[in-house]
Design an enzyme around this catalytic site. Structure first.
Site, PDB file in Angstrom:
ATOM      1  N   LYS A  79       0.820  -1.221   0.000  1.00 14.07           N
ATOM      2  CA  LYS A  79       0.000   0.000   0.000  1.00 14.07           C
ATOM      3  C   LYS A  79       0.852   1.269   0.000  1.00 14.07           C
ATOM      4  O   LYS A  79       0.344   2.348  -0.280  1.00 14.07           O
ATOM      5  CB  LYS A  79      -0.994   0.002   1.165  1.00 14.07           C
ATOM      6  CG  LYS A  79      -0.405   0.104   2.552  1.00 14.07           C
ATOM      7  CD  LYS A  79      -1.531   0.078   3.593  1.00 14.07           C
ATOM      8  CE  LYS A  79      -1.074  -0.083   4.999  1.00 14.07           C
ATOM      9  NZ  LYS A  79      -0.238   0.948   5.558  1.00 14.07           N
ATOM     10  N   ASP A  80       2.166   1.150   0.282  1.00 11.27           N
ATOM     11  CA  ASP A  80       3.061   2.317   0.236  1.00 11.27           C
ATOM     12  C   ASP A  80       3.614   2.581  -1.165  1.00 11.27           C
ATOM     13  O   ASP A  80       4.214   3.629  -1.404  1.00 11.27           O
ATOM     14  CB  ASP A  80       4.259   2.131   1.184  1.00 11.27           C
ATOM     15  CG  ASP A  80       3.848   2.107   2.651  1.00 11.27           C
ATOM     16  OD1 ASP A  80       2.776   2.671   2.971  1.00 11.27           O
ATOM     17  OD2 ASP A  80       4.582   1.521   3.465  1.00 11.27           O
ATOM     18  N   ARG A 127      -8.518   8.170   4.455  1.00  6.57           N
ATOM     19  CA  ARG A 127      -9.424   7.097   4.026  1.00  6.57           C
ATOM     20  C   ARG A 127     -10.200   6.538   5.211  1.00  6.57           C
ATOM     21  O   ARG A 127     -11.419   6.347   5.152  1.00  6.57           O
ATOM     22  CB  ARG A 127      -8.604   5.970   3.363  1.00  6.57           C
ATOM     23  CG  ARG A 127      -9.374   4.672   3.148  1.00  6.57           C
ATOM     24  CD  ARG A 127      -8.440   3.549   2.723  1.00  6.57           C
ATOM     25  NE  ARG A 127      -7.474   3.203   3.754  1.00  6.57           N
ATOM     26  CZ  ARG A 127      -7.732   2.421   4.794  1.00  6.57           C
ATOM     27  NH1 ARG A 127      -8.934   1.913   4.974  1.00  6.57           N
ATOM     28  NH2 ARG A 127      -6.786   2.150   5.679  1.00  6.57           N
ATOM     29  N   ARG A 128      -9.478   6.270   6.297  1.00  8.59           N
ATOM     30  CA  ARG A 128     -10.152   5.724   7.483  1.00  8.59           C
ATOM     31  C   ARG A 128     -11.086   6.769   8.090  1.00  8.59           C
ATOM     32  O   ARG A 128     -12.204   6.458   8.491  1.00  8.59           O
ATOM     33  CB  ARG A 128      -9.117   5.285   8.521  1.00  8.59           C
ATOM     34  CG  ARG A 128      -8.357   4.026   8.116  1.00  8.59           C
ATOM     35  CD  ARG A 128      -7.299   3.642   9.150  1.00  8.59           C
ATOM     36  NE  ARG A 128      -6.612   2.423   8.752  1.00  8.59           N
ATOM     37  CZ  ARG A 128      -5.297   2.224   8.864  1.00  8.59           C
ATOM     38  NH1 ARG A 128      -4.529   3.176   9.361  1.00  8.59           N
ATOM     39  NH2 ARG A 128      -4.758   1.085   8.484  1.00  8.59           N
ATOM     40  N   ARG A 149       0.263  10.230  13.902  1.00  7.96           N
ATOM     41  CA  ARG A 149       1.222   9.415  13.156  1.00  7.96           C
ATOM     42  C   ARG A 149       2.211   8.830  14.149  1.00  7.96           C
ATOM     43  O   ARG A 149       2.056   8.966  15.349  1.00  7.96           O
ATOM     44  CB  ARG A 149       1.877  10.191  12.027  1.00  7.96           C
ATOM     45  CG  ARG A 149       2.660  11.425  12.406  1.00  7.96           C
ATOM     46  CD  ARG A 149       3.587  11.787  11.261  1.00  7.96           C
ATOM     47  NE  ARG A 149       4.313  10.580  10.836  1.00  7.96           N
ATOM     48  CZ  ARG A 149       5.276  10.564   9.930  1.00  7.96           C
ATOM     49  NH1 ARG A 149       5.602  11.650   9.297  1.00  7.96           N
ATOM     50  NH2 ARG A 149       5.912   9.466   9.626  1.00  7.96           N
ATOM     51  N   ARG A 155       1.243   4.882  18.577  1.00 14.23           N
ATOM     52  CA  ARG A 155      -0.203   5.011  18.343  1.00 14.23           C
ATOM     53  C   ARG A 155      -1.011   4.325  19.436  1.00 14.23           C
ATOM     54  O   ARG A 155      -1.961   4.896  19.967  1.00 14.23           O
ATOM     55  CB  ARG A 155      -0.548   4.458  16.955  1.00 14.23           C
ATOM     56  CG  ARG A 155       0.036   5.311  15.847  1.00 14.23           C
ATOM     57  CD  ARG A 155      -0.249   4.754  14.467  1.00 14.23           C
ATOM     58  NE  ARG A 155       0.467   5.543  13.463  1.00 14.23           N
ATOM     59  CZ  ARG A 155      -0.035   5.876  12.285  1.00 14.23           C
ATOM     60  NH1 ARG A 155      -1.248   5.511  11.949  1.00 14.23           N
ATOM     61  NH2 ARG A 155       0.675   6.584  11.437  1.00 14.23           N
ATOM     62  N   CYS A 246      -1.299   7.712  -2.472  1.00 14.67           N
ATOM     63  CA  CYS A 246      -1.693   6.794  -1.401  1.00 14.67           C
ATOM     64  C   CYS A 246      -2.078   7.525  -0.119  1.00 14.67           C
ATOM     65  O   CYS A 246      -2.393   6.907   0.877  1.00 14.67           O
ATOM     66  CB  CYS A 246      -0.650   5.715  -1.148  1.00 14.67           C
ATOM     67  SG  CYS A 246       1.024   6.269  -1.012  1.00 14.67           S
TER      68      CYS A 246
END
Length: 321
Positions: A79-80, A127-128, A149, A155, A246
């Protein structure tokens, strides 16, 4: 023949997934593999990924090391990866994908639907945010998404210290670093579609410039999972056709629809939305399982065209130029 050099980011997650790939590559090549740690811009900058563009910030330094011959191959979280593939590098293998879902780590073992009114939910992903906020709006929940981040420890630390009620992370990443037992809820893909390629890894090396490169590409092909490859190719084609990097609020998932043991069709779902969740464009298409790269690309392009016709372009903020 010395050991093969595998370029990896230094994060705990990257080291863990690269270590697993190294073992697999050792088995198919019969050569030892050593990890070469490379610091990328995405690892050192303090900016939010959405501000620095997201695309390629974790990848460029690894690719530069490959092209300079400092490493023989590199492992990325798929996904990166930017959606355009450089001519002089090849995705030699996309191994079988792990769980693509997003996962919630919440205080007091809470599930997403049990979060208190006004719960603070941390994620670095537009997106989330878009999908969590849309779900909350549609189900009479009030949540506040908070941009964060940092690595997994940082996190989850926000929840443990009581600064946030929950954080959302990729299930596959938590699994790879042995922390899946901290998940309090797996978010169904019907609620939150994952990032294109989420849960999958990409093994990249130089396109056969030398006999050694060619032999390595051939050996690594033994680790490729064809179903995963066509699925992520369709997802990434959708992302590219929306002209989104992305860090854009785009979710996509291609899954195989089976009748018993026989895989019959592939369904591709896509979503794009405003981060406050007020507007989502969510569509899906189903067709025969793509048998070639071009067919998988076409599936993504077709769904992207339908999404753009429904107004997706206006939901992604700045278009990439």
């Amino acid at each position: 023949m010395g050991p093969l050099r595998l370029g990896t980011r230094r994060s705990k997650l990257a080291m863990s997934q690269s270590g697993k790939v190294a073992d697999a590559v050792s088995q198919v090549t019969g050569r030892p593999v050593e990890l070469v740690e490379i610091t990328t811009y995405g690892d050192t900058t303090r900016e939010h990924l959405a501000q620095i563009g997201g695309t390629g910030v974790f990848v460029t330094a690894l690719r530069d090391a490959l092209l300079r011959g400092e490493v023989d191959f590199a492992v990325h979280s798929l996904k990166d990866l930017p959606t355009t593939q450089p001519d002089d590098l090849v995705l030699a293998a996309v191994p079988r994908r792990e769980d693509p879902r997003d996962a919630l780590v919440a205080r007091d073992g809470l599930r997403f639907t049990d979060l208190p009114d006004g719960a603070r939910v941390g994620t670095g992903s537009p997106r989330r945010m878009a999908q969590l906020n849309a779900y909350a709006r549609g189900h009479g929940m009030r949540i506040e998404t908070v941009a964060i981040r940092g690595n997994v420890d940082t996190r989850i630390g926000y929840v443990r210290k009581g600064e946030l009620d929950a954080v959302v992370l990729a299930a596959a990443g938590l699994s790879r670093i042995g922390r899946i037992d901290e998940v309090t809820d797996f978010l169904p893909v019907d609620t939150v579609l994952p990032a294109p390629g989420q849960g999958a890894l990409a093994i990249e090396c130089r396109a056969g410039h030398t006999a050694q490169d060619t032999a390595l590409v051939a050996a690594l092909a033994g680790l490729d999972d064809p179903f995963t490859r066509v699925a992520v190719t369709a997802e990434r084609s959708l992302l590219a056709s929306l002209e989104a990097g992305c860090s854009a609020p785009v979710g996509a998932l291609a899954d195989l629809l089976a009748d018993g043991q026989i895989v019959k069709e592939m369904r591709l779902r896509g979503v794009v939305g405003t981060t406050d969740g007020s507007t989502l464009v969510q569509l899906s298409t189903t067709g025969p399982v793509p048998e070639t790269h071009d067919q998988a690309m076409a599936l993504g392009r077709e769904l992207a065209a339908e999404m753009l016709a429904k107004g997706a372009a206006g939901l992604m903020g700045e278009r990439a130029h």
